[in-house]
Write a protein that holds these residues in place. Structure first.
Motif, PDB file in Angstrom:
ATOM      1  N   VAL A 113     -13.671  89.462  24.023  1.00  0.00           N
ATOM      2  CA  VAL A 113     -13.565  89.001  25.380  1.00  0.00           C
ATOM      3  C   VAL A 113     -12.238  88.707  25.742  1.00  0.00           C
ATOM      4  CG1 VAL A 113     -14.260  86.604  26.778  1.00  0.00           C
ATOM      5  CG2 VAL A 113     -15.704  87.291  24.853  1.00  0.00           C
ATOM      6  N   ILE A 114     -11.932  88.817  27.158  1.00  0.00           N
ATOM      7  CA  ILE A 114     -10.544  88.613  27.362  1.00  0.00           C
ATOM      8  C   ILE A 114     -10.870  87.625  28.615  1.00  0.00           C
ATOM      9  CG2 ILE A 114      -9.552  90.543  26.731  1.00  0.00           C
ATOM     10  CD1 ILE A 114      -9.526  91.873  29.473  1.00  0.00           C
ATOM     11  N   ALA A 115      -9.880  86.430  29.089  1.00  0.00           N
ATOM     12  CA  ALA A 115      -9.891  85.853  30.072  1.00  0.00           C
ATOM     13  C   ALA A 115      -8.956  86.172  31.082  1.00  0.00           C
ATOM     14  CB  ALA A 115      -9.879  84.493  29.800  1.00  0.00           C
ATOM     15  N   LEU A 116      -9.217  86.643  32.370  1.00  0.00           N
ATOM     16  CA  LEU A 116      -8.178  86.978  33.474  1.00  0.00           C
ATOM     17  C   LEU A 116      -7.946  85.886  34.605  1.00  0.00           C
ATOM     18  CD1 LEU A 116      -9.832  90.727  33.933  1.00  0.00           C
ATOM     19  CD2 LEU A 116      -7.849  90.213  32.517  1.00  0.00           C
ATOM     20  N   SER A 117      -6.630  85.758  34.704  1.00  0.00           N
ATOM     21  CA  SER A 117      -6.361  85.107  35.910  1.00  0.00           C
ATOM     22  C   SER A 117      -6.026  85.971  37.379  1.00  0.00           C
ATOM     23  CB  SER A 117      -5.134  84.441  35.698  1.00  0.00           C
ATOM     24  OG  SER A 117      -3.842  84.855  35.143  1.00  0.00           O
ATOM     25  N   ASP A 118      -6.155  85.550  38.322  1.00  0.00           N
ATOM     26  CA  ASP A 118      -6.150  86.385  39.488  1.00  0.00           C
ATOM     27  C   ASP A 118      -6.984  87.539  39.348  1.00  0.00           C
ATOM     28  OD1 ASP A 118      -3.925  84.641  40.418  1.00  0.00           O
ATOM     29  OD2 ASP A 118      -2.659  85.508  38.832  1.00  0.00           O
ATOM     30  N   ASP A 140     -26.895  98.178  28.459  1.00  0.00           N
ATOM     31  CA  ASP A 140     -26.401  98.870  27.732  1.00  0.00           C
ATOM     32  C   ASP A 140     -25.641  97.952  26.557  1.00  0.00           C
ATOM     33  OD1 ASP A 140     -24.935 100.815  25.884  1.00  0.00           O
ATOM     34  OD2 ASP A 140     -25.723 102.275  27.088  1.00  0.00           O
ATOM     35  N   ALA A 141     -25.991  98.126  25.384  1.00  0.00           N
ATOM     36  CA  ALA A 141     -25.176  97.223  24.362  1.00  0.00           C
ATOM     37  C   ALA A 141     -23.868  97.357  24.272  1.00  0.00           C
ATOM     38  CB  ALA A 141     -25.804  97.598  22.900  1.00  0.00           C
ATOM     39  N   SER A 142     -23.265  98.720  24.552  1.00  0.00           N
ATOM     40  CA  SER A 142     -21.826  98.965  24.699  1.00  0.00           C
ATOM     41  C   SER A 142     -21.283  98.512  26.088  1.00  0.00           C
ATOM     42  CB  SER A 142     -21.720 100.228  24.592  1.00  0.00           C
ATOM     43  OG  SER A 142     -22.358 101.072  25.404  1.00  0.00           O
ATOM     44  N   GLY A 143     -22.046  98.028  26.915  1.00  0.00           N
ATOM     45  CA  GLY A 143     -21.407  97.709  28.392  1.00  0.00           C
ATOM     46  C   GLY A 143     -20.740  96.305  28.516  1.00  0.00           C
ATOM     47  N   LEU A 144     -20.489  95.960  29.571  1.00  0.00           N
ATOM     48  CA  LEU A 144     -19.562  94.879  30.032  1.00  0.00           C
ATOM     49  C   LEU A 144     -20.323  93.653  30.403  1.00  0.00           C
ATOM     50  CD1 LEU A 144     -16.697  96.567  31.824  1.00  0.00           C
ATOM     51  CD2 LEU A 144     -16.759  96.012  29.350  1.00  0.00           C
ATOM     52  N   GLY A 184     -13.865  78.453  35.667  1.00  0.00           N
ATOM     53  CA  GLY A 184     -12.910  77.910  36.548  1.00  0.00           C
ATOM     54  C   GLY A 184     -11.972  78.987  37.568  1.00  0.00           C
ATOM     55  N   ASP A 185     -10.841  78.986  37.110  1.00  0.00           N
ATOM     56  CA  ASP A 185     -10.186  80.313  38.179  1.00  0.00           C
ATOM     57  C   ASP A 185     -10.009  81.565  37.151  1.00  0.00           C
ATOM     58  OD1 ASP A 185      -8.392  79.118  36.300  1.00  0.00           O
ATOM     59  OD2 ASP A 185      -6.707  78.850  37.670  1.00  0.00           O
ATOM     60  N   LEU A 186     -10.504  81.517  36.125  1.00  0.00           N
ATOM     61  CA  LEU A 186     -10.610  82.713  35.172  1.00  0.00           C
ATOM     62  C   LEU A 186     -11.855  83.433  35.140  1.00  0.00           C
ATOM     63  CD1 LEU A 186      -9.242  80.836  31.841  1.00  0.00           C
ATOM     64  CD2 LEU A 186      -7.742  82.380  33.636  1.00  0.00           C
ATOM     65  N   LEU A 187     -11.696  84.845  35.011  1.00  0.00           N
ATOM     66  CA  LEU A 187     -12.769  85.737  34.782  1.00  0.00           C
ATOM     67  C   LEU A 187     -12.884  86.282  33.545  1.00  0.00           C
ATOM     68  CD1 LEU A 187     -15.152  87.480  36.076  1.00  0.00           C
ATOM     69  CD2 LEU A 187     -13.293  89.433  36.360  1.00  0.00           C
ATOM     70  N   LEU A 188     -13.970  85.832  33.047  1.00  0.00           N
ATOM     71  CA  LEU A 188     -14.311  86.083  31.375  1.00  0.00           C
ATOM     72  C   LEU A 188     -15.007  87.471  31.613  1.00  0.00           C
ATOM     73  CD1 LEU A 188     -15.683  82.804  29.763  1.00  0.00           C
ATOM     74  CD2 LEU A 188     -13.386  83.432  30.360  1.00  0.00           C
ATOM     75  N   LEU A 189     -14.313  88.484  30.853  1.00  0.00           N
ATOM     76  CA  LEU A 189     -14.915  89.752  30.693  1.00  0.00           C
ATOM     77  C   LEU A 189     -15.166  90.230  29.164  1.00  0.00           C
ATOM     78  CD1 LEU A 189     -15.110  92.705  32.041  1.00  0.00           C
ATOM     79  CD2 LEU A 189     -12.929  93.109  31.477  1.00  0.00           C
ATOM     80  N   GLY A 190     -16.520  90.529  28.862  1.00  0.00           N
ATOM     81  CA  GLY A 190     -16.762  90.644  27.534  1.00  0.00           C
ATOM     82  C   GLY A 190     -17.347  92.193  27.422  1.00  0.00           C
ATOM     83  N   GLY A 191     -17.327  92.570  26.180  1.00  0.00           N
ATOM     84  CA  GLY A 191     -18.031  93.765  25.647  1.00  0.00           C
ATOM     85  C   GLY A 191     -16.920  94.317  24.692  1.00  0.00           C
ATOM     86  N   GLY A 192     -17.113  95.726  24.567  1.00  0.00           N
ATOM     87  CA  GLY A 192     -16.421  96.299  23.271  1.00  0.00           C
ATOM     88  C   GLY A 192     -17.161  96.205  21.960  1.00  0.00           C
ATOM     89  N   SER A 193     -18.469  95.952  21.870  1.00  0.00           N
ATOM     90  CA  SER A 193     -19.542  95.383  20.992  1.00  0.00           C
ATOM     91  C   SER A 193     -19.705  96.675  20.083  1.00  0.00           C
ATOM     92  CB  SER A 193     -20.824  94.999  21.337  1.00  0.00           C
ATOM     93  OG  SER A 193     -20.809  94.080  22.176  1.00  0.00           O
ATOM     94  N   GLU A 232      -9.130  95.924  28.062  1.00  0.00           N
ATOM     95  CA  GLU A 232      -7.944  95.697  28.659  1.00  0.00           C
ATOM     96  C   GLU A 232      -7.574  96.987  29.530  1.00  0.00           C
ATOM     97  OE1 GLU A 232      -5.547  95.369  25.217  1.00  0.00           O
ATOM     98  OE2 GLU A 232      -5.880  93.302  25.015  1.00  0.00           O
ATOM     99  N   ASP A 233      -8.309  98.135  29.095  1.00  0.00           N
ATOM    100  CA  ASP A 233      -8.186  99.315  29.877  1.00  0.00           C
ATOM    101  C   ASP A 233      -9.033  99.238  31.359  1.00  0.00           C
ATOM    102  OD1 ASP A 233      -6.758 100.414  28.012  1.00  0.00           O
ATOM    103  OD2 ASP A 233      -8.283 102.077  27.367  1.00  0.00           O
ATOM    104  N   PHE A 234     -10.319  98.486  31.270  1.00  0.00           N
ATOM    105  CA  PHE A 234     -10.967  98.139  32.376  1.00  0.00           C
ATOM    106  C   PHE A 234     -10.235  97.163  33.538  1.00  0.00           C
ATOM    107  CE2 PHE A 234     -14.002  95.728  34.870  1.00  0.00           C
ATOM    108  CZ  PHE A 234     -14.905  96.675  35.398  1.00  0.00           C
ATOM    109  N   ALA A 235      -9.777  96.118  32.866  1.00  0.00           N
ATOM    110  CA  ALA A 235      -9.168  95.381  33.532  1.00  0.00           C
ATOM    111  C   ALA A 235      -7.933  95.814  34.467  1.00  0.00           C
ATOM    112  CB  ALA A 235      -8.442  93.891  32.835  1.00  0.00           C
ATOM    113  N   ALA A 236      -7.083  96.787  33.590  1.00  0.00           N
ATOM    114  CA  ALA A 236      -5.707  97.375  33.941  1.00  0.00           C
ATOM    115  C   ALA A 236      -6.338  98.293  35.292  1.00  0.00           C
ATOM    116  CB  ALA A 236      -5.177  98.166  33.152  1.00  0.00           C
ATOM    117  N   ARG A 237      -7.477  98.821  35.247  1.00  0.00           N
ATOM    118  CA  ARG A 237      -7.972  99.963  36.393  1.00  0.00           C
ATOM    119  C   ARG A 237      -8.416  99.046  37.413  1.00  0.00           C
ATOM    120  NH1 ARG A 237     -10.694 102.461  33.202  1.00  0.00           N
ATOM    121  NH2 ARG A 237     -12.983 101.478  33.536  1.00  0.00           N
TER     122      ARG A 237
END
Length: 438
Positions: free
Chosen positions: A237-242, A254-258, A264-273, A287-292
């Motif tokens: 998991v990563i937690a993103l602001s903005d 899909d087990a490999s999906g997101l 609150g004001d954070l988006l929790l993005l999970g995956g990479g299983s 991190e690659d998905f968030a950067a893109r």
């Protein structure tokens, strides 16, 4: 600044409890201070049962603090599979049990400030509309209120999704901090072994009439064959602001999906299983998905979690085995630990009091193990037992694998994990690595 550790741990303070310093006699002993054990303790206290809970470290210091904290009866595209395997009655009972768990959380959270929010839950498919349609057909047959969705507020198109209304999310450690108030808990009290109905710790023996094992992965190998019936899966998991307010909870079929949810004001993005001990995408995928997709966002937190996966999508809750009438277990929550923890508490608090529970037979650990996953688990165990390696897990002797992302030694058989220095992180192992294995 990126913090290593969950947003929950950084934004809640849990009370501390003394360790056991003497022998003890109780009617019910609960081993394990994660969400399942704590909820069991709370329901037993409400019922006036004599109990005690012991935790090897600090409460919620393991898997609970790393959850994404969704309270939902939507657990992936499982209802069509369950309907084929178990029939309509048992499948509907599984849904009823989880809806009852959600309702119990809803009642408790009215008086607990824990960021409880009702949200719709979605399971989506990127490419396979047919899977979504089959699930919707099964849900309609079962009379479960769900509907399809063709577009989601996510940064990609989907082939389709299943929407469950009025599900929920919360802050698990804020909830726990209030809930544990006057519960009878002993921290830093590790159970070294069970001798019949006596738990042996470093500073005292606990005699109990009933024992509930809620240690994530069960600690006894001689009963129940959990080392064959389960494996462990690692996810990140990563937690993103903005980033984005997605206005719901979302998971890829899909087990490999997101997965996505806001806190609150954070988006929790999970995956990479990936299976623990195997290689996987880990944080790099996130991190690659968030950067893109969210180029202006900042990563504020980064953490990982681990889940016990069963043979048939259903947790093991009930008697530890058919030969242990006074020993109980709650395990195998398949990535849905919060709702499953409450289901466990409701079932086991009834069982230890000799009461019938309408959901118990659905979750019985003694149900059939003749599932395809059993062969895969057996193959992984044999392969890693015979593999030449000096670094071996003290649980059952499997060859350990180096986890580059987290700098740990991980067991691909049953999911035990150790620091680079050999200190135990995650069970079912109960001891550190021996020095000559490092």
């Amino acid at each position: 600044m990126k913090k290593i550790g969950s947003v929950w741990s950084d934004t809640a303070a849990l009370p501390r409890f003394c360790s056991l310093k003497h022998d003890l006699k109780v009617d019910v002993l609960i081993i394990g201070g994660g969400m399942a054990g704590i909820l069991c303790a709370g329901l037993l206290q409400r019922a006036g049962v004599d109990y005690a809970l012991v935790e090897a470290d600090r409460i919620c210091c393991g898997i609970t603090k790393n959850t994404t904290a969704k309270l939902t009866s939507q657990h992936g595209l499982i209802y069509e599979r369950m309907l084929r395997r178990f029939g309509a009655e048992k499948t509907k009972m599984y849904w009823n049990a989880n809806e009852a768990a959600l309702e119990e959380f809803r009642k408790l959270c009215r008086n607990i400030p824990c960021d409880f929010e009702e949200k719709d839950a979605y399971i989506y498919s990127l490419h396979d509309r047919a899977k979504i349609e089959k699930e919707l057909t099964a849900l309609q047959k079962l009379g479960i209120p769900a509907k399809g969705a063709d577009a989601l507020p996510l940064p990609f198109e989907v082939a389709g999704a299943v929407q469950f209304p009025k599900q929920a999310q919360f802050h698990p450690l804020k909830f726990t901090a209030s809930f544990v108030g006057n519960l009878r808990i002993y921290e830093r009290t590790k159970v070294r072994e069970l001798l019949g109905m006596t738990a042996v710790t470093d500073s005292g023996r606990i005699d109990a009439k009933k024992i509930i094992v809620a240690t994530h992965f069960p600690l006894l190998n001689k009963h129940g064959s959990y080392y064959l019936k389960m494996y462990q899966d690692r996810s990140y998991v990563i937690a993103l602001s903005d980033a984005q307010d997605v206005s719901g909870m979302y998971a890829d079929e899909d087990a490999s999906g997101l997965s996505f949810r806001n806190a609150g004001d954070l988006l929790l993005l999970g995956g990479g299983s990936h299976r623990t001990g195997k290689q996987g995408g880990a944080w790099r995928v996130l991190e690659d998905f968030a950067a893109r997709e969210y180029p202006s966002a900042q990563i504020r937190y980064r953490w990982a979690t681990q889940d016990c996966m069963t043979l048939d999508d259903i947790p093991y809750i009930g008697n530890y085995s058919s030969r242990t009438p006074d020993l109980y277990v709650a395990t195998g929550f398949n990535k849905w630990g919060m709702t499953s923890s409450m289901v466990s508490a409701m079932i086991l608090s009834d069982m230890v009091q000799g009461k019938d529970n309408p959901y118990a037979r659905v979750f019985s650990p003694s149900r059939s193990i003749l599932r395809p996953q059993l062969a895969i688990n057996g193959f992984e165990a044999v392969k890693n037992l015979i593999m030449p390696s000096k670094k071996r897990c003290p649980h059952l002797g499997c060859a350990l694998k180096w986890n580059r992302e987290e700098q740990t030694w991980d067991c691909p058989c049953h999911g035990s994990r150790f620091t680079a220095d050999g200190e135990l992180i995650d069970n079912p192992a109960t001891a550190d690595l021996k020095i000559d294995n490092l």
